[in-house]
Scaffold this active site. Structure first.
Site, PDB file in Angstrom:
ATOM      1  N   ARG A 122     -27.356 138.258  27.176  1.00  0.00           N
ATOM      2  CA  ARG A 122     -27.415 139.171  28.330  1.00  0.00           C
ATOM      3  C   ARG A 122     -26.505 140.380  28.143  1.00  0.00           C
ATOM      4  O   ARG A 122     -26.672 141.392  28.793  1.00  0.00           O
ATOM      5  CB  ARG A 122     -27.019 138.430  29.610  1.00  0.00           C
ATOM      6  CG  ARG A 122     -27.858 137.214  29.872  1.00  0.00           C
ATOM      7  CD  ARG A 122     -27.424 136.460  31.107  1.00  0.00           C
ATOM      8  NE  ARG A 122     -27.989 137.029  32.316  1.00  0.00           N
ATOM      9  CZ  ARG A 122     -27.358 137.803  33.154  1.00  0.00           C
ATOM     10  NH1 ARG A 122     -26.110 138.126  32.928  1.00  0.00           N
ATOM     11  NH2 ARG A 122     -27.951 138.274  34.216  1.00  0.00           N
ATOM     12  N   ASP A 177     -23.011 141.769  37.265  1.00  0.00           N
ATOM     13  CA  ASP A 177     -23.050 140.336  37.539  1.00  0.00           C
ATOM     14  C   ASP A 177     -21.720 139.804  38.018  1.00  0.00           C
ATOM     15  O   ASP A 177     -20.683 140.390  37.762  1.00  0.00           O
ATOM     16  CB  ASP A 177     -23.379 139.566  36.254  1.00  0.00           C
ATOM     17  CG  ASP A 177     -24.857 139.541  36.011  1.00  0.00           C
ATOM     18  OD1 ASP A 177     -25.610 139.753  36.957  1.00  0.00           O
ATOM     19  OD2 ASP A 177     -25.229 139.293  34.856  1.00  0.00           O
ATOM     20  N   GLU A 216     -21.593 110.120  18.807  1.00  0.00           N
ATOM     21  CA  GLU A 216     -20.353 109.952  19.567  1.00  0.00           C
ATOM     22  C   GLU A 216     -19.324 111.036  19.254  1.00  0.00           C
ATOM     23  O   GLU A 216     -18.379 111.247  19.985  1.00  0.00           O
ATOM     24  CB  GLU A 216     -19.754 108.565  19.306  1.00  0.00           C
ATOM     25  CG  GLU A 216     -20.543 107.441  19.942  1.00  0.00           C
ATOM     26  CD  GLU A 216     -20.727 107.629  21.434  1.00  0.00           C
ATOM     27  OE1 GLU A 216     -19.724 107.734  22.150  1.00  0.00           O
ATOM     28  OE2 GLU A 216     -21.890 107.705  21.882  1.00  0.00           O
TER      29      GLU A 216
END
Ligand code: ADE
Length: 260
Positions: A153, A168, A116
């Site tokens: 990347r 990108d 939790e």
């Protein structure tokens, strides 16, 4: 770049580590990824890593000691202080800029919480807290994978084409424009003529313009902070005029989604 992932479920990372670009990056020695089992640092016979929250309440809370010990172990293994990132929905949102910032660190520790929540003292270990979005996952593992994938990347050499990460979406504050491959026509859906001409300068301009158009249509708020050149601003003006006149590309006339 070395990435240590502190987790209760190290096995979850095998598919990501052993597939495609992440796998190749490791083989090329560009990144070293080491999942570390937090449970291995629990001291008691039952290897307890969670406990009831002080003051009561639902669910279990991740204990601090095994996580602190795991980070100590990483420091010893490296012989220096790594950059420690805690995955939590309360962290700063992951963006391309955050991913790039992490890719520039030589050693990164990603702490994936579970249960939790985690004992508040675990936050003291982190240099940065990162969220992958405004929703709550059952654990930080998937978030750690997203951070890892988005970051590597940006490591030079990881992508086949050295320029890809820089072209990108988001890298210069714009969404990437439309891309096409062969065939030039499929089910009467045509590739824009300009892309078949071989005129590189015109193609570059068209791509830039369509990236601006797409950003304007889908994420106009990005344009306010995007790095636009003088030529980009001229293209933006043209796009705005075309959009007003309703004479733009098919996507601008109406979204192409679902039109086939
Ligand atoms: N752990 C659980 N939910 C998360 C989220 N949205 N981002 C990062 N870590 C998380």
């Amino acid at each position: 770049m070395q990435v240590y992932i502190l987790t209760l479920f190290p096995g979850m990372f095998s598919p990501v580590m052993n597939t495609s670009i992440v796998k190749r990056a490791q083989e090329q020695g560009l990144v070293r990824i080491r999942p570390v089992d937090i449970r291995g640092f629990a001291k008691d016979a039952h290897k307890t890593v969670d406990d009831y929250p002080y003051g009561g309440g639902p669910g279990m809370v991740m204990k601090p000691e095994p996580v602190f010990e795991a980070v100590d172990w990483v420091k010893q293994d490296l012989g220096r202080q790594p950059f420690v990132v805690l995955l939590t929905p309360q962290g700063q949102k992951l963006t391309a800029a955050v991913a790039k910032q992490l890719a520039e660190k030589p050693d990164v520790v990603l702490i994936a919480g579970h249960y939790e929540g985690f004992d508040e003292r675990i936050r003291c270990l982190a240099h940065m807290e990162v969220s992958i979005g405004d929703y709550v996952l059952t654990g930080g593992e998937l978030a750690a994978m997203v951070v890892l994938d988005a970051s590597i990347r940006f490591i030079p050499g990881v992508l086949g084409d050295q320029d890809s990460a820089l072209q990108d979406s988001f890298s210069d504050g714009l969404l990437e424009g439309p891309q096409y491959t062969r065939p030039a026509e499929y089910r009467r859906l045509k590739v824009p003529d300009i892309l078949l001409t071989g005129r590189h300068e015109d193609i570059y301009r068209w791509r830039r313009k369509e990236a601006i158009r797409r950003t304007l249509r889908r994420r106009p708020e990005l344009l306010r902070v995007a790095r636009l050149t003088f030529e980009d601003r001229c293209l933006l003006e043209q796009v705005i005029n075309e959009e007003k006149a309703g004479e733009s590309c098919s996507e601008a006339r109406g979204d192409i989604r679902g039109h086939y």
